[in-house]
Design a protein around this motif. Structure first.
Motif, PDB file in Angstrom:
ATOM      1  N   MET A  54     -24.329 -10.507   1.433  1.00 58.50           N
ATOM      2  CA  MET A  54     -25.303 -10.846   0.391  1.00 58.50           C
ATOM      3  C   MET A  54     -26.659 -11.065   1.038  1.00 58.50           C
ATOM      4  N   ARG A  55     -27.693 -10.534   0.440  1.00 56.12           N
ATOM      5  CA  ARG A  55     -29.035 -10.780   0.925  1.00 56.12           C
ATOM      6  C   ARG A  55     -29.763 -11.688  -0.049  1.00 56.12           C
ATOM      7  N   ILE A  56     -30.591 -12.561   0.474  1.00 56.95           N
ATOM      8  CA  ILE A  56     -31.364 -13.475  -0.359  1.00 56.95           C
ATOM      9  C   ILE A  56     -32.820 -13.328   0.009  1.00 56.95           C
ATOM     10  N   THR A  57     -33.674 -13.202  -0.970  1.00 57.40           N
ATOM     11  CA  THR A  57     -35.092 -13.200  -0.718  1.00 57.40           C
ATOM     12  C   THR A  57     -35.759 -14.218  -1.616  1.00 57.40           C
ATOM     13  N   THR A  58     -36.768 -14.886  -1.120  1.00 57.48           N
ATOM     14  CA  THR A  58     -37.511 -15.827  -1.948  1.00 57.48           C
ATOM     15  C   THR A  58     -38.971 -15.446  -1.941  1.00 57.48           C
ATOM     16  N   GLY A  59     -39.600 -15.675  -3.064  1.00 54.46           N
ATOM     17  CA  GLY A  59     -41.018 -15.422  -3.175  1.00 54.46           C
ATOM     18  C   GLY A  59     -41.786 -16.713  -3.302  1.00 54.46           C
ATOM     19  N   GLY A  60     -43.083 -16.649  -3.321  1.00 51.50           N
ATOM     20  CA  GLY A  60     -43.882 -17.865  -3.460  1.00 51.50           C
ATOM     21  C   GLY A  60     -45.124 -17.686  -2.630  1.00 51.50           C
ATOM     22  N   ARG A  61     -46.178 -18.372  -2.995  1.00 52.07           N
ATOM     23  CA  ARG A  61     -47.405 -18.198  -2.235  1.00 52.07           C
ATOM     24  C   ARG A  61     -47.405 -19.157  -1.058  1.00 52.07           C
ATOM     25  N   THR A  62     -48.119 -20.151  -1.084  1.00 50.53           N
ATOM     26  CA  THR A  62     -48.150 -21.031   0.082  1.00 50.53           C
ATOM     27  C   THR A  62     -47.652 -22.419  -0.293  1.00 50.53           C
ATOM     28  N   VAL A  63     -46.818 -22.438  -1.296  1.00 51.47           N
ATOM     29  CA  VAL A  63     -46.489 -23.721  -1.884  1.00 51.47           C
ATOM     30  C   VAL A  63     -45.286 -24.376  -1.237  1.00 51.47           C
ATOM     31  N   ALA A  64     -44.380 -23.548  -0.783  1.00 48.71           N
ATOM     32  CA  ALA A  64     -43.142 -24.140  -0.259  1.00 48.71           C
ATOM     33  C   ALA A  64     -43.408 -24.966   0.980  1.00 48.71           C
ATOM     34  N   ALA A  65     -42.847 -26.090   1.020  1.00 51.94           N
ATOM     35  CA  ALA A  65     -43.040 -26.948   2.179  1.00 51.94           C
ATOM     36  C   ALA A  65     -41.741 -27.630   2.535  1.00 51.94           C
ATOM     37  N   LEU A  66     -41.542 -27.822   3.776  1.00 46.04           N
ATOM     38  CA  LEU A  66     -40.326 -28.469   4.228  1.00 46.04           C
ATOM     39  C   LEU A  66     -40.715 -29.661   5.071  1.00 46.04           C
ATOM     40  N   GLU A 103     -33.102  -7.066 -11.668  1.00 43.99           N
ATOM     41  CA  GLU A 103     -34.195  -6.136 -11.407  1.00 43.99           C
ATOM     42  C   GLU A 103     -33.679  -5.060 -10.459  1.00 43.99           C
ATOM     43  N   PHE A 104     -34.118  -3.819 -10.687  1.00 46.02           N
ATOM     44  CA  PHE A 104     -33.620  -2.678  -9.925  1.00 46.02           C
ATOM     45  C   PHE A 104     -34.721  -2.148  -9.001  1.00 46.02           C
ATOM     46  N   ASP A 105     -34.305  -1.714  -7.814  1.00 45.94           N
ATOM     47  CA  ASP A 105     -35.257  -1.042  -6.931  1.00 45.94           C
ATOM     48  C   ASP A 105     -35.860   0.153  -7.655  1.00 45.94           C
ATOM     49  N   ASP A 106     -37.160   0.382  -7.437  1.00 47.57           N
ATOM     50  CA  ASP A 106     -37.827   1.515  -8.076  1.00 47.57           C
ATOM     51  C   ASP A 106     -38.630   2.242  -7.001  1.00 47.57           C
ATOM     52  N   GLY A 107     -38.056   3.303  -6.449  1.00 46.65           N
ATOM     53  CA  GLY A 107     -38.711   4.009  -5.355  1.00 46.65           C
ATOM     54  C   GLY A 107     -38.913   3.063  -4.194  1.00 46.65           C
ATOM     55  N   PRO A 108     -40.142   2.973  -3.697  1.00 47.14           N
ATOM     56  CA  PRO A 108     -40.372   2.084  -2.547  1.00 47.14           C
ATOM     57  C   PRO A 108     -40.485   0.615  -2.943  1.00 47.14           C
ATOM     58  N   THR A 109     -40.504   0.330  -4.247  1.00 44.19           N
ATOM     59  CA  THR A 109     -40.675  -1.066  -4.676  1.00 44.19           C
ATOM     60  C   THR A 109     -39.313  -1.725  -4.828  1.00 44.19           C
ATOM     61  N   PRO A 110     -39.015  -2.723  -4.007  1.00 45.90           N
ATOM     62  CA  PRO A 110     -37.721  -3.397  -4.158  1.00 45.90           C
ATOM     63  C   PRO A 110     -37.670  -4.178  -5.459  1.00 45.90           C
ATOM     64  N   GLY A 111     -36.465  -4.359  -5.950  1.00 45.47           N
ATOM     65  CA  GLY A 111     -36.280  -5.036  -7.231  1.00 45.47           C
ATOM     66  C   GLY A 111     -36.852  -6.435  -7.252  1.00 45.47           C
ATOM     67  N   TYR A 112     -36.811  -7.103  -6.105  1.00 44.14           N
ATOM     68  CA  TYR A 112     -37.282  -8.490  -6.116  1.00 44.14           C
ATOM     69  C   TYR A 112     -38.798  -8.601  -6.255  1.00 44.14           C
ATOM     70  N   LEU A 113     -39.493  -7.462  -6.192  1.00 38.99           N
ATOM     71  CA  LEU A 113     -40.939  -7.477  -6.429  1.00 38.99           C
ATOM     72  C   LEU A 113     -41.272  -6.914  -7.799  1.00 38.99           C
ATOM     73  N   ARG A 114     -40.285  -6.808  -8.674  1.00 43.79           N
ATOM     74  CA  ARG A 114     -40.540  -6.279 -10.015  1.00 43.79           C
ATOM     75  C   ARG A 114     -40.225  -7.345 -11.070  1.00 43.79           C
ATOM     76  N   ASP A 115     -40.796  -7.161 -12.254  1.00 42.52           N
ATOM     77  CA  ASP A 115     -40.510  -8.039 -13.392  1.00 42.52           C
ATOM     78  C   ASP A 115     -40.410  -7.181 -14.652  1.00 42.52           C
ATOM     79  N   ALA A 116     -39.594  -6.118 -14.545  1.00 41.05           N
ATOM     80  CA  ALA A 116     -39.438  -5.211 -15.681  1.00 41.05           C
ATOM     81  C   ALA A 116     -38.622  -5.856 -16.792  1.00 41.05           C
ATOM     82  N   ALA A 117     -37.645  -6.671 -16.429  1.00 41.20           N
ATOM     83  CA  ALA A 117     -36.847  -7.381 -17.427  1.00 41.20           C
ATOM     84  C   ALA A 117     -37.476  -8.752 -17.625  1.00 41.20           C
ATOM     85  N   SER A 118     -38.306  -8.849 -18.609  1.00 42.87           N
ATOM     86  CA  SER A 118     -39.116 -10.066 -18.731  1.00 42.87           C
ATOM     87  C   SER A 118     -38.389 -11.181 -19.467  1.00 42.87           C
ATOM     88  N   GLY A 119     -37.269 -10.881 -20.099  1.00 42.04           N
ATOM     89  CA  GLY A 119     -36.591 -11.893 -20.905  1.00 42.04           C
ATOM     90  C   GLY A 119     -35.515 -12.620 -20.135  1.00 42.04           C
TER      91      GLY A 119
END
Lengths: 203, 506
Positions: free
Chosen positions: B1-13, A157-173
């Motif tokens: 390298m940077r790592i980010t994780t997403g998730g709502r309130t589910v992750a628990a340790l 996923e690629f950054d798109d303006g202020p939206t970082p790539g990790y908050l996008r799902d443009a490549a759904s496959g």
């Protein structure tokens, strides 16, 4: 992501009954004479190991990796959830054997300048941390490590303006999904055992 | 390298931590004093493993889940909807284990965890053994351990400039994992399922739902055993050393792996009469000898060279696809000259390769070019034949017998099963008039016609050297030895493994 961190201490022979420890009890613990450790981590699953909200586009169960020299390009592991448990690892101070094995290679302990990183390039009788899993060792018992992992999709996923790539799902496959589990039931964690001892020493 | 994780309130340790006197268990504890710990500088970490064995449960698996291709098969049998089409494929690896290979009867176990076997048997009939090296033995000896360390070795950048030429003032640091240079043989084993045509969603359905068998596809169970070791292997992490205004790869996260494997290999599918199962997810007992065997294998495969060639991640287009690439060798003499490491006066590499094969088992005698050649060129050797031994002669020697099961590349039938018919038609010398003319030399099995046996097996080897005659003869046997093979001087200029379908095709 929210973490719930709970520290519980239990006595080895009374593991079945959890008991609170007082501050006074904790003050007696130095860790110097060894410790026993159980680590459990749940990520995006409930206590029954069922995924929570990990399906559909742009669901929040995701991990992104951005490498140096690839700014704004995120390797996304999507529909990502799992559980890992290390049960009853025991750490202990120990000493390496006093006699060489038939595999001895002193060159392993040489530094870049050719000097020995341990005295005489000789690790015999050095102090070391000994790591063991002392329990669950009968035939068919696999309880030292439990692991459930699901990566439903993998794509960039690629950054798109202020939206970082990790908050996008443009490549759904995705070409492949990856999963570690056990065939006994849905979302049962894979089970494994470690026999023997690991001696960890530094220089 | 940077790592980010997403998730709502589910992750628990949850940590359950016991720092206890351990009551009755504390008699063997050895305190570490502060002054003993302070002697450690942090230059590296060593891991020695004694009485070691790792086993996943036979029902526990790692899985790669495929996707249905465009125009996937939908029917079964000889119908149009099952012709010229593909199905989704899923792969599962069960019960991955690293265990002892000691030749002790009944010290090992089949995948059912109930049927004992001998992990050191010559037929490789036992998937899991006891602890590695036997009781008191070492998987990685304390005086030749696995090492993890950070340091700054010399090397070449992508543009050919020297890196870390001044060891007292290094400009790059790497992190490396080193296998022991010597260690005991062990068994690395797993069983697996190849499933074609599954329709299940693995995140919401158990393995018993949406099976390939129920959808016109199929399920094949197999077993893979490797008996040997990976001593001498090296894995390194570093920053790729390519700078400049328009880099091909740039300064990015880089890995290299020099793989060394030595030992025996067996891949089999036949199940034992007792303990066999075709139920998905159930571990079968495999038959004792059937399958494809590679004996006395020695392989070295270099994936990367320090700083100038490495495994890196790259984007493919802008729609989500990516590649894992072994970077290409730049068109820079300062890099490709040491990469090729040609002998003096050799410009094509042929003479260098001849010399290297001839001297494969001799030291380089301080010749740096020879040393470098041996880190940039790999090899795969099946069987114990080698250049220069007597068997290399066409007139004499001890080449593998026609049905030898102890060396080289072998196909074996299951015990008590019917023979299969082996066939060979390998031209050694070609007569351009045709293979039945007098100058042609074609290797075939020297057997009677009609699959009735009567094979002539003499000291010259398993294959009859024929000029003309009947080239259709077959050899009815329960085991056939294809001989030994060697591939020398393997050089990888560039390798791209591309993941498509992330966001459309590639």
């Amino acid at each position: 992501m929210k973490y719930l961190l709970t520290l519980l201490c239990i006595f080895a022979l009374r593991a079945q009954a959890l008991e609170p420890m007082t501050d006074t009890d904790l003050e007696q613990v130095s860790g110097q004479e060894g410790m026993q450790l159980t680590l459990r981590l749940r990520n995006n699953v409930d206590e029954l190991l069922n995924p929570v909200g990990c399906s559909g586009p742009l669901n929040p169960c995701r991990m992104g990796l951005e490498f140096a020299g690839r700014d704004g390009i995120w390797l996304m592991l999507k529909d990502y959830y799992g559980y890992i448990s290390f049960n009853s690892i025991r750490l202990d101070g120990s000493e390496l054997p006093a006699s060489y094995t038939s595999y001895e290679d002193a060159d392993r302990f040489l530094g870049l300048d050719g000097s020995c990183l341990v005295a005489g390039c000789d690790p015999r009788s050095l102090k070391a941390v000994k790591v063991t899993y002392p329990f669950s060792k009968a035939v068919g018992e696999y309880d030292d490590m439990l692991l459930l992992m699901n990566i439903g999709r993998t794509a960039l996923e690629f950054d798109d303006g202020p939206t970082p790539g990790y908050l996008r799902d443009a490549a759904s496959g995705s070409v492949l999904g990856f999963r570690m589990s056990d065939s006994t039931s849905l979302n049962a964690p894979a089970k494994a055992r470690f026999d023997g001892s690991a001696y960890v020493f530094g220089f | 390298m940077r790592i980010t994780t997403g998730g709502r309130t589910v992750a628990a340790l949850l940590w359950a931590l016991c720092l206890s006197p351990l009551l009755q268990a504390n008699q063997g504890l050895t305190p570490l004093a502060d002054d003993e710990m302070s002697a450690v500088s942090g230059a590296g970490l060593a891991v020695a493993l004694e009485d070691f064995r790792f086993m996943m449960a036979p029902t526990s698996y790692a899985e790669q889940v495929g996707i249905a291709p465009t125009g996937a098969c939908s029917g079964s049998g000889g119908v149009a909807s099952n012709t010229n089409c593909w199905r989704r494929g899923d792969l599962r690896w069960y019960g991955v284990s690293i265990s002892g290979a000691e030749n002790l009867a009944n010290s090992g176990m089949h995948w059912d965890d109930a049927t004992s076997c001998n992990p050191g048997s010559s037929a490789m009939s036992c998937p899991r053994g006891g602890v590695i090296g036997g009781a008191g033995g070492w998987f990685s000896p304390f005086d030749n351990p696995y090492l993890m360390r950070a340091w700054s070795p010399e090397g070449l950048a992508y543009d050919g400039s020297a890196i870390n030429a001044d060891s007292s003032n290094p400009d790059k640091t790497i992190y490396e994992f080193l296998a022991p240079t010597e260690q005991p043989d062990y068994l690395f084993a797993f069983w697996g399922e190849i499933e074609a045509g599954a329709t299940r969603n693995p995140a919401s359905q158990a393995l018993t739902a949406g099976t390939g068998v129920a959808n016109g596809g199929g399920l094949l169970k197999s077993q893979t055993l490797i008996r040997g070791n990976a001593a001498g292997s090296v894995f390194r992490l570093f920053k790729f050393a390519e700078t400049g205004a328009s880099p091909v790869y740039g300064e990015t996260f880089a890995m290299y792996y020099h793989s060394r494997l030595q030992g025996d290999f067996r891949f089999s599918v036949a199940q034992a009469a007792a303990g066999g199962t075709d139920t998905i997810g159930e571990a079968p007992v495999f038959e004792g000898v059937e399958g494809l065997h590679f004996r006395n294998v020695d392989a070295f495969l270099p994936f990367g060279q320090l700083y100038y060639q490495a495994l890196v991640l790259d984007a493919v287009g802008t729609t989500g696809n990516f590649s894992l690439s072994l970077t290409k060798i730049p068109e820079t003499p300062a890099v490709y000259n040491p990469f090729y490491s040609l002998d003096a006066g050799d410009v094509r590499g042929f003479q260098t390769a001849l010399t290297a094969v001839r001297d494969w088992n001799a030291g380089c005698g301080g010749d740096q070019t020879c040393e470098t050649w041996r880190t940039t060129h790999g090899y795969v050797r099946y069987g114990d034949w080698y250049p220069g031994n007597a068997a290399y002669s066409a007139s004499s020697g001890t080449r593998n017998a026609i049905n030898d099961t102890t060396d080289g590349i072998i196909f074996r039938a299951c015990q008590g099963c019917e023979n299969f018919n082996a066939f060979a038609r390998r031209p050694l010398v070609i007569d351009k008039r045709g293979e039945t003319f007098s100058r042609q030399r074609t290797q075939t099995y020297d057997c009677n016609t009609g699959n009735v046996g009567g094979c002539v097996v003499d000291g010259s080897g398993p294959i009859f050297n024929a000029s003309g005659g009947d080239l259709t003869r077959t050899y009815p046997t329960s085991a056939v030895n294809l001989g030994d093979a060697r591939m020398e001087g393997l050089l990888i200029h560039q390798l791209d493994i591309v993941s498509c379908q992330g966001g459309g095709g590639c």
